[in-house]
Design a protein around this motif. Sequence first.
Motif, short mmCIF file in Angstrom:
data_model
loop_
_atom_site.label_atom_id
_atom_site.label_comp_id
_atom_site.label_asym_id
_atom_site.label_seq_id
_atom_site.Cartn_x
_atom_site.Cartn_y
_atom_site.Cartn_z
N TRP A 1 47.56 15.18 17.32
CA TRP A 1 48.86 15.63 16.80
C TRP A 1 49.64 16.42 17.83
CZ3 TRP A 1 50.87 13.20 13.04
CH2 TRP A 1 50.04 12.57 12.11
N ASP A 2 48.96 17.25 18.60
CA ASP A 2 49.68 18.01 19.63
C ASP A 2 50.34 17.06 20.63
OD1 ASP A 2 49.03 20.44 18.48
OD2 ASP A 2 47.26 20.74 19.74
N GLY A 3 49.61 16.04 21.07
CA GLY A 3 50.17 15.05 21.99
C GLY A 3 51.32 14.28 21.36
N PHE A 4 51.16 13.91 20.09
CA PHE A 4 52.20 13.16 19.38
C PHE A 4 53.51 13.93 19.35
CE2 PHE A 4 54.37 12.07 15.35
CZ PHE A 4 54.57 10.71 15.55
N PHE A 5 53.45 15.20 18.94
CA PHE A 5 54.67 15.97 18.85
C PHE A 5 55.18 16.43 20.21
CE2 PHE A 5 53.09 16.55 14.43
CZ PHE A 5 54.15 15.91 13.81
N ALA A 6 54.29 16.68 21.15
CA ALA A 6 54.71 17.08 22.51
C ALA A 6 55.48 15.96 23.20
CB ALA A 6 53.51 17.49 23.34
N ALA A 7 55.22 14.71 22.83
CA ALA A 7 55.91 13.57 23.44
C ALA A 7 57.27 13.29 22.81
CB ALA A 7 55.03 12.32 23.35
N ALA A 8 57.61 13.97 21.72
CA ALA A 8 58.86 13.72 21.00
C ALA A 8 60.12 13.89 21.86
CB ALA A 8 58.95 14.59 19.76
N PRO A 9 60.17 14.82 22.81
CA PRO A 9 61.39 14.93 23.62
C PRO A 9 61.72 13.67 24.42
CG PRO A 9 60.12 16.95 23.78
CD PRO A 9 59.25 15.95 23.06
N LYS A 10 60.76 12.79 24.57
CA LYS A 10 61.00 11.54 25.32
C LYS A 10 61.41 10.39 24.40
CE LYS A 10 57.86 12.84 28.97
NZ LYS A 10 56.49 13.29 28.93
N ASP A 11 61.54 10.64 23.10
CA ASP A 11 61.94 9.58 22.17
C ASP A 11 63.31 9.04 22.54
OD1 ASP A 11 59.66 10.15 20.69
OD2 ASP A 11 60.74 11.03 18.99
N PRO A 12 63.43 7.71 22.63
CA PRO A 12 64.78 7.17 22.78
C PRO A 12 65.51 7.24 21.44
CG PRO A 12 63.14 5.40 22.84
CD PRO A 12 62.39 6.70 22.72
N PRO A 13 66.82 7.44 21.48
CA PRO A 13 67.57 7.45 20.22
C PRO A 13 67.66 6.03 19.66
CG PRO A 13 69.06 7.62 22.08
CD PRO A 13 67.67 7.68 22.64
N ILE A 14 67.76 5.93 18.35
CA ILE A 14 67.93 4.64 17.68
C ILE A 14 69.43 4.47 17.44
CG2 ILE A 14 67.39 3.27 15.64
CD1 ILE A 14 64.81 4.99 15.38
N PRO A 15 70.06 3.51 18.10
CA PRO A 15 71.52 3.38 18.03
C PRO A 15 72.08 3.29 16.61
CG PRO A 15 70.66 1.95 19.75
CD PRO A 15 69.47 2.52 19.01
N GLU A 16 71.43 2.56 15.71
CA GLU A 16 71.94 2.42 14.34
C GLU A 16 71.93 3.76 13.61
OE1 GLU A 16 69.84 -1.51 15.37
OE2 GLU A 16 69.53 0.63 15.75
N GLY A 17 70.86 4.51 13.77
CA GLY A 17 70.78 5.81 13.11
C GLY A 17 71.76 6.82 13.67
N VAL A 18 71.87 6.85 15.00
CA VAL A 18 72.80 7.77 15.66
C VAL A 18 74.24 7.46 15.25
CG1 VAL A 18 73.72 8.51 17.88
CG2 VAL A 18 71.25 8.28 17.58
N ALA A 19 74.58 6.18 15.23
CA ALA A 19 75.94 5.78 14.84
C ALA A 19 76.23 6.19 13.39
CB ALA A 19 76.12 4.27 15.01
N LEU A 20 75.26 6.01 12.50
CA LEU A 20 75.46 6.38 11.10
C LEU A 20 75.60 7.89 10.96
CD1 LEU A 20 75.75 5.46 8.20
CD2 LEU A 20 73.24 5.46 8.02
N ALA A 21 74.83 8.66 11.71
CA ALA A 21 74.94 10.13 11.66
C ALA A 21 76.33 10.57 12.14
CB ALA A 21 73.85 10.78 12.49
N ARG A 22 76.78 10.00 13.23
CA ARG A 22 78.11 10.36 13.74
C ARG A 22 79.21 9.97 12.77
NH1 ARG A 22 76.77 8.32 19.82
NH2 ARG A 22 75.68 10.20 20.52
N GLU A 23 79.08 8.79 12.19
CA GLU A 23 80.07 8.33 11.20
C GLU A 23 80.06 9.24 9.97
OE1 GLU A 23 80.23 4.61 8.17
OE2 GLU A 23 79.86 4.10 10.28
#
Length: 163
Positions: free
Chosen positions: A35-57
């Motif tokens: 779990w520590d490795g899983f969450f520590a790697a989160a800053p490297k997550d690529p954004p999901i374009p569909e989700g980001v667009a919906l949030a901005r909209e």
Amino acid sequence: MTDSSPRPLAVFDLDNTLADTAHRQCYLERRPRDWDGFFAAAPKDPPIPEGVALARESAEECEVVHLTGRPEGFRRDTLDWLAAHGLPEGRVHMRRDGDRRPARRTKLEVLRRLAGTREIRVLVDDDELVCEDAERAGFTVVRARWVAPSAELETAQEQEGRT
């Protein structure tokens, strides 16, 4: 008592809704899970374009609120990731460290608390059980189906209360 802001809320999950966790699934496939490795790697997550667009909209008419099962101890990384990818600023509700209840319980609890003071226009989440429970409770839901589901993440959300 109601909040003085007239804007409704749009509530967004993070993992596999705005942030693609595929690159860190390997940490959940190990036994025991890292779990520590899983969450520590989160800053490297690529954004999901569909989700980001919906949030901005959604931010055009709503106040965007982030509701995640990530533990509170990863707040700084989470806030930095949201800012780095130009997501709307808003409150971030995270799981208390040590809280292992299923995501559908913890998220519904927060949704109900938020709905006590503001209109919730929509919940956007990838977790099918969270979506089903939210709909049963009367919330409008958009299912974030823009990435392939992960059986390991589903287990983590429902049975282990980890994200």
